[in-house]
Scaffold this motif. Structure first.
Motif, mmCIF file in Angstrom:
data_model
loop_
_atom_site.group_PDB
_atom_site.id
_atom_site.type_symbol
_atom_site.label_atom_id
_atom_site.label_comp_id
_atom_site.label_asym_id
_atom_site.label_seq_id
_atom_site.Cartn_x
_atom_site.Cartn_y
_atom_site.Cartn_z
ATOM 1 N N PRO A 69 0.768 -1.367 0.000
ATOM 2 C CA PRO A 69 -0.078 0.080 -0.098
ATOM 3 C C PRO A 69 0.896 1.270 -0.031
ATOM 4 O O PRO A 69 0.402 2.312 -0.542
ATOM 5 C CB PRO A 69 -0.889 -0.125 1.281
ATOM 6 N N ALA A 70 1.897 1.125 0.740
ATOM 7 C CA ALA A 70 2.746 2.475 0.783
ATOM 8 C C ALA A 70 3.573 2.677 -0.724
ATOM 9 O O ALA A 70 3.404 3.734 -1.375
ATOM 10 C CB ALA A 70 3.830 2.389 1.684
ATOM 11 N N GLY A 71 3.821 1.599 -1.364
ATOM 12 C CA GLY A 71 4.384 1.686 -2.709
ATOM 13 C C GLY A 71 3.591 2.142 -3.597
ATOM 14 O O GLY A 71 3.489 3.151 -4.478
ATOM 15 N N VAL A 72 2.206 1.883 -3.444
ATOM 16 C CA VAL A 72 0.941 2.335 -4.289
ATOM 17 C C VAL A 72 0.699 3.541 -4.146
ATOM 18 O O VAL A 72 0.401 4.474 -4.952
ATOM 19 C CB VAL A 72 -0.355 1.397 -4.289
ATOM 20 N N GLY A 73 1.003 4.011 -2.900
ATOM 21 C CA GLY A 73 0.590 5.731 -2.529
ATOM 22 C C GLY A 73 1.599 6.396 -2.975
ATOM 23 O O GLY A 73 1.159 7.616 -3.525
ATOM 24 N N PHE A 78 2.822 10.445 -7.101
ATOM 25 C CA PHE A 78 4.255 10.726 -7.679
ATOM 26 C C PHE A 78 4.358 12.297 -8.017
ATOM 27 O O PHE A 78 5.494 12.885 -7.741
ATOM 28 C CB PHE A 78 4.559 9.932 -8.702
ATOM 29 N N GLY A 79 3.555 12.999 -8.681
ATOM 30 C CA GLY A 79 3.601 14.188 -8.918
ATOM 31 C C GLY A 79 3.703 15.096 -7.715
ATOM 32 O O GLY A 79 4.795 15.927 -8.016
ATOM 33 N N ARG A 80 2.950 15.088 -6.790
ATOM 34 C CA ARG A 80 3.371 15.878 -5.673
ATOM 35 C C ARG A 80 4.515 15.582 -5.137
ATOM 36 O O ARG A 80 5.228 16.442 -4.634
ATOM 37 C CB ARG A 80 1.998 15.571 -4.488
ATOM 38 N N ILE A 81 5.043 14.326 -4.900
ATOM 39 C CA ILE A 81 6.405 14.054 -4.582
ATOM 40 C C ILE A 81 7.542 14.652 -5.453
ATOM 41 O O ILE A 81 8.405 15.429 -4.808
ATOM 42 C CB ILE A 81 6.475 12.607 -4.281
ATOM 43 N N ALA A 82 7.290 14.710 -6.507
ATOM 44 C CA ALA A 82 8.182 15.219 -7.603
ATOM 45 C C ALA A 82 8.394 16.790 -7.236
ATOM 46 O O ALA A 82 9.325 17.508 -7.346
ATOM 47 C CB ALA A 82 8.049 15.052 -8.800
#
Length: 126
Positions: A69-73, A78-82
């Protein structure tokens, strides 16, 4: 049946921790408080019940599945993390350094704490 009893006990401690946190407004996660309460209970009892041992061993053997679930999240956001990679990187680096310093200090204090009684009794490790 032992596994079912053990997992039920683990979930009850998690639930009690969650309820306690919500009732008292504590700033820690409920499962963490439940885990601390379970640890205290096991320390008082002096042993781990077979059912809890069996359930925890089964959960640990499948620990990698709990990271899905953490990987899916991470993939979903991904856009926000980037967009926020600088604060995330700084937080990771600072928390790692703080953890390493705290661990070293705690290790020094506990080492002195445990070796002091030995030195006072005239016993030395060789």
């Amino acid at each position: 049946m032992q596994f079912l009893n053990g997992i039920t006990l683990l979930l009850v401690y998690q639930l009690v921790g969650e309820i306690t946190v919500r009732l008292l407004g504590l700033p820690i996660p409920g499962p963490v408080l439940g885990m601390v309460m379970l640890f205290i209970t096991l320390m008082i009892r002096g042993r781990t019940p077979e059912s809890v041992d069996q359930a925890s061993s089964a959960l640990l053997s499948h620990l990698s599945l709990l990271f899905v679930p953490a990987g899916v999240g991470m993939m979903a956001h991904f856009g926000r993390i980037a967009d926020e990679w600088v604060p995330i990187t700084l937080a990771l680096l600072l928390s790692t350094v703080i953890t390493m310093v705290a661990t070293a200090l705690i290790m020094q204090v506990t080492t002195r704490w445990f070796t002091k009684p030995l030195a006072e009794n005239g016993k030395h490790d060789e």
